[in-house]
Structures are given as C-alpha cells and as structure tokens.
Scaffold this motif. Structure first.
Motif, short mmCIF file in Angstrom:
data_model
loop_
_atom_site.label_atom_id
_atom_site.label_comp_id
_atom_site.label_asym_id
_atom_site.label_seq_id
_atom_site.Cartn_x
_atom_site.Cartn_y
_atom_site.Cartn_z
N GLU A 28 16.91 -63.12 -4.51
CA GLU A 28 16.81 -61.62 -5.04
C GLU A 28 15.08 -62.07 -5.13
O GLU A 28 15.08 -62.48 -5.58
CB GLU A 28 16.88 -61.42 -6.57
N ARG A 75 14.33 -54.40 -7.26
CA ARG A 75 14.92 -55.15 -6.30
C ARG A 75 13.78 -54.77 -4.85
O ARG A 75 14.46 -53.88 -4.57
CB ARG A 75 16.34 -55.38 -6.84
N GLY A 112 14.38 -57.26 -2.57
CA GLY A 112 15.14 -57.70 -1.16
C GLY A 112 15.72 -58.94 -1.86
O GLY A 112 15.80 -58.93 -3.11
N HIS A 113 16.81 -58.93 -0.83
CA HIS A 113 17.62 -60.27 -1.08
C HIS A 113 18.23 -61.28 -0.21
O HIS A 113 17.80 -60.13 1.59
CB HIS A 113 18.93 -59.48 -1.72
N SER A 149 25.40 -62.13 -2.17
CA SER A 149 23.79 -62.58 -1.86
C SER A 149 22.98 -64.12 -2.61
O SER A 149 21.79 -64.17 -2.71
CB SER A 149 22.49 -61.62 -2.59
N PHE A 181 13.92 -61.51 9.13
CA PHE A 181 14.06 -59.82 7.70
C PHE A 181 14.87 -59.04 8.80
O PHE A 181 14.23 -58.67 9.88
CB PHE A 181 13.06 -60.14 7.16
N GLU A 215 15.38 -53.33 5.90
CA GLU A 215 15.43 -53.49 4.25
C GLU A 215 14.71 -54.89 4.13
O GLU A 215 15.14 -54.96 2.47
CB GLU A 215 17.15 -53.73 3.81
N ASN A 216 14.07 -55.07 4.10
CA ASN A 216 13.30 -56.41 3.53
C ASN A 216 14.87 -57.75 3.18
O ASN A 216 14.57 -57.95 2.13
CB ASN A 216 12.46 -56.17 2.46
N GLN A 217 15.96 -58.26 3.46
CA GLN A 217 16.05 -59.02 3.26
C GLN A 217 16.45 -60.01 4.06
O GLN A 217 16.05 -59.89 5.39
CB GLN A 217 18.16 -58.25 4.03
N TRP A 220 8.78 -64.56 2.66
CA TRP A 220 9.55 -63.59 2.17
C TRP A 220 8.95 -62.98 1.50
O TRP A 220 8.03 -61.58 0.60
CB TRP A 220 10.79 -63.91 2.30
N THR A 236 5.92 -59.28 1.43
CA THR A 236 6.39 -58.75 0.09
C THR A 236 5.03 -58.54 -0.12
O THR A 236 4.73 -57.78 -1.35
CB THR A 236 7.65 -59.50 -0.87
#
Length: 370
Positions: A135, A146, A148-149, A208, A256, A259-261, A296, A300
């Motif tokens: 997370e 939250r 991203g994950h 996740s 990535f 949705e920033n996963q 990541w 962010t």
C-alpha cells in the motif's frame, strides 16, 4: 519500552494485531509498549494478553479514555478490546492495519506533518474488506488516504496460500495467462485443483500483499514450495540474494496503471522464463523491486507535494530491500523514516494504533466496535 510522542492526548490502550502481538498504553506524551506477547493462536498467549494489560494498567496507574484495535474483527486482540471497552464504557476505535504501521513510524520519530507511507507486509484487512498488503498511503495523524497499491494477485485457497508459496507462483502463472503450466511446474496431487480454482475464480480472493509476491518469486525460482513458519520463503530469498551480490535491475520489470497501481508481473514473468541461476534471480528480484518501489514513491510524492516518506510493515525486516529502497529515495532527495525503537512488523502495530486513537477527536471516532 517508553517512547516519547510528538504531542499529548487522551490515555489509550491499544491491543495490537493477531500475530507478533504487543499492547501499548499512552499517558500524556508518552507511550509504553509491552514486551512481545506473540501470536494469539493459543489459549496461553490470549491469557498473556489479558494479564499484561492488567499488569501495565496497575503499574503505570493509567486511567483509560479510549481503546484501540485492528479493524479485523476476528483477531482475538480485537475481540478482547471490544469486550474490555464495553465493560468499562469506553469507545473502541478500530484502525486499519497499514495506517497503524505508518503511524507507528510517525509516533516514534515525532512526525506531525503529512507523510507518504509505503506499507509492505503479508495481509491486513482493508477499508473495502479486501486483503491489503502492498500500500501507498497519505497519512496525517488520525486520517489517511489510499493513494495506490500493488496490482492484486489471486490467493488460491485463501490463507493456505500464505503457507504454501507454490500457490502464489500458480497465481502468478494464471495472471500471465499460463495456468496450463501449473501442473507441470508444480507436480503434485493439488496442482490441477489449484489450476481449476484459479480458472474459475473460486476460493481465490484478490490480495495486494507484497509478502505474497515474495512467496511467488521464491517458488518460481524453485527455492521453496511450502513454508514451515511465516516469512520463511521471503527470508530465504533475501539470504540467497545477499549471498549472490549486486546485479543490475530489470529495466522493464514493472509498470504503473492509470490508477497508480504497481504491477510487478513482468518481473515474475522474467523469473519464470529466464532465471536459470536461483541466486541471480533472487538478486534481480530484490534490486528490480527496490527500483520499482522507489520510482512509485517518488512519482507519487511529487504529485502530492510530500517529501517525508515512511517505510513500514513486515517486508521491511528485509534489510536488503529496505537498504536499496532507502538509498534510491534519498538519492531522489526524499526524507526517509524507518522503524527503529519498535519493529516494522506487527510487533509495532499497537504503537501506531495508540497514536491514531489519541489523535482522533471524539466527534470523528466513527470507527467504533461493540
């Protein structure tokens, strides 16, 4: 252990999680963390939790105002906290697992401004009742978002997958669209059954969890198919990587989503197809994952205008990973904080729970149990 908190607040009893349990009590600007109680999977440990609570309350002469626990209602510590609070007519605040991991770091370092928290562990119950564990969180005191994950993988057989890393490797193969390879790579009486579960998406919740990614990597490298204790596959993977030495990361080993996963499936594909030397594969896994995590977090952090980064969760017991992530983030001019006085794993959860509960305003304490 006594820890000086960055601010005063109401007195709290925080009851920790279900594994590696500790409890924490606060008074004014100090937190008092209990000795390690352990996994609450037996009557002796559960009794020890109750006895430790009474002993510390008597010793410290604390008049409690709030109780806190993990959001998972099936943990013994959560049930104990609920009953304890009802008996004493106190609010019981249920706190999200990974929020608590990051808050523990904020508490011990005396950090008040917003943090970007990277929480990597096995599994914790999320706001959506999903199985979280990789997370990226914006955290400020009692609030978090939250951001991203990890892209989720299936957990074939539920909790059993945590004890049998080959199941996570099977889940990775399924995510690659190659589930027909499962019986060949992992011959055994259950391989075809797991293949069918994955294809039908039956008894295969999504997770996740970063810890389960380590399990998948270990099994794909042929290192370990079943574990005798929690984290065994990940620890052996780290030891193998450390013994092999530094390698260059796989440049296209992650991506990535919109949705920033964070998707590390390309790295697992490489391990499945090209890792002929397990030590090299283990080292490549670590250095590529560290690069992916740092990339990541850095992207962010720039979007959120945050420079304070907290690294929490059991995966950061992995010194090789934590060192590489820290080095890359500091090279990107970010300020990195890690657990020092308390463990980064669930042994430090109670401190984070206590800090969050002490920052809640009474009107904002909507996460109540009991």
């Amino acid at each position: 252990r006594r820890i000086v908190l960055p601010a005063t607040g109401p007195s709290v009893l925080a009851c920790g999680g279900g594994l590696k349990n500790t409890i924490c009590l606060t008074r004014d600007s100090h937190a008092y963390l209990s000795p390690h109680i352990g996994d609450l999977d037996n009557a002796v440990a559960c009794r020890a939790l109750a006895e430790m609570t009474e002993r510390l309350l008597d010793t410290l002469h604390i008049v409690l105002e709030r109780v806190a626990c993990d959001r998972h209602p099936d943990f013994y510590s959560s049930r104990f906290a609920t009953a304890f609070a009802i008996e004493r007519d106190l609010p019981c605040i249920a706190i999200q697992h990974h929020h608590a991991h990051i808050a523990a770091i904020a508490a011990e370092h005396g950090l008040q401004p917003p943090l970007l928290g990277l929480a990597l562990d096995g599994v914790g119950l999320g706001d959506d009742n999903g199985l979280w564990g990789g997370e990226l969180l914006w955290v400020e005191g009692a609030t978090y978002r939250r951001l991203g994950h990890f892209v989720p993988l299936r957990l074939p057989g539920g909790d059993r997958a945590a004890r049998e890393p080959w199941r996570m490797a099977a889940a990775a193969l399924h995510a690659m669209g190659r589930s027909e390879e499962i019986p060949r790579r992992f011959p055994g009486p259950l391989a075809k059954s797991v293949q069918r579960l994955l294809e039908r998406e039956v008894q295969c919740p999504l997770t996740s969890s970063a810890g389960r990614v380590f399990d998948a990597a270990a099994a794909l490298l042929g290192l370990r198919q079943t574990s005798d204790y929690e984290g065994q596959a990940a620890m052996e993977l780290e030891a193998l990587a450390a013994a092999y030495g530094p390698v260059q990361p796989l440049a296209n080993g992650y991506r990535f989503t919109a949705e920033n996963q964070l998707d590390v499936l390309p790295l697992l594909v490489w391990l499945a197809d090209h890792a002929t030397v397990p030590g090299h594969g283990a080292a490549l896994f670590h250095t590529t994952l560290a690069l992916a995590l740092a990339d990541w977090v850095t992207q962010t952090a720039a979007r959120e205008s945050i420079s304070e980064i907290a690294l929490g969760g059991g995966c950061f017991l992995n010194r090789l990973l934590s060192m590489q992530v820290r080095t890359r983030l500091e090279q990107n001019r970010l300020h990195v904080y890690e657990a020092r006085q308390v463990p980064p794993n669930d042994g430090g959860l109670s401190l984070g729970q206590a800090w969050i509960a002490s920052r809640c305003h009474a009107a904002d304490s909507t996460r109540l149990m009991g």
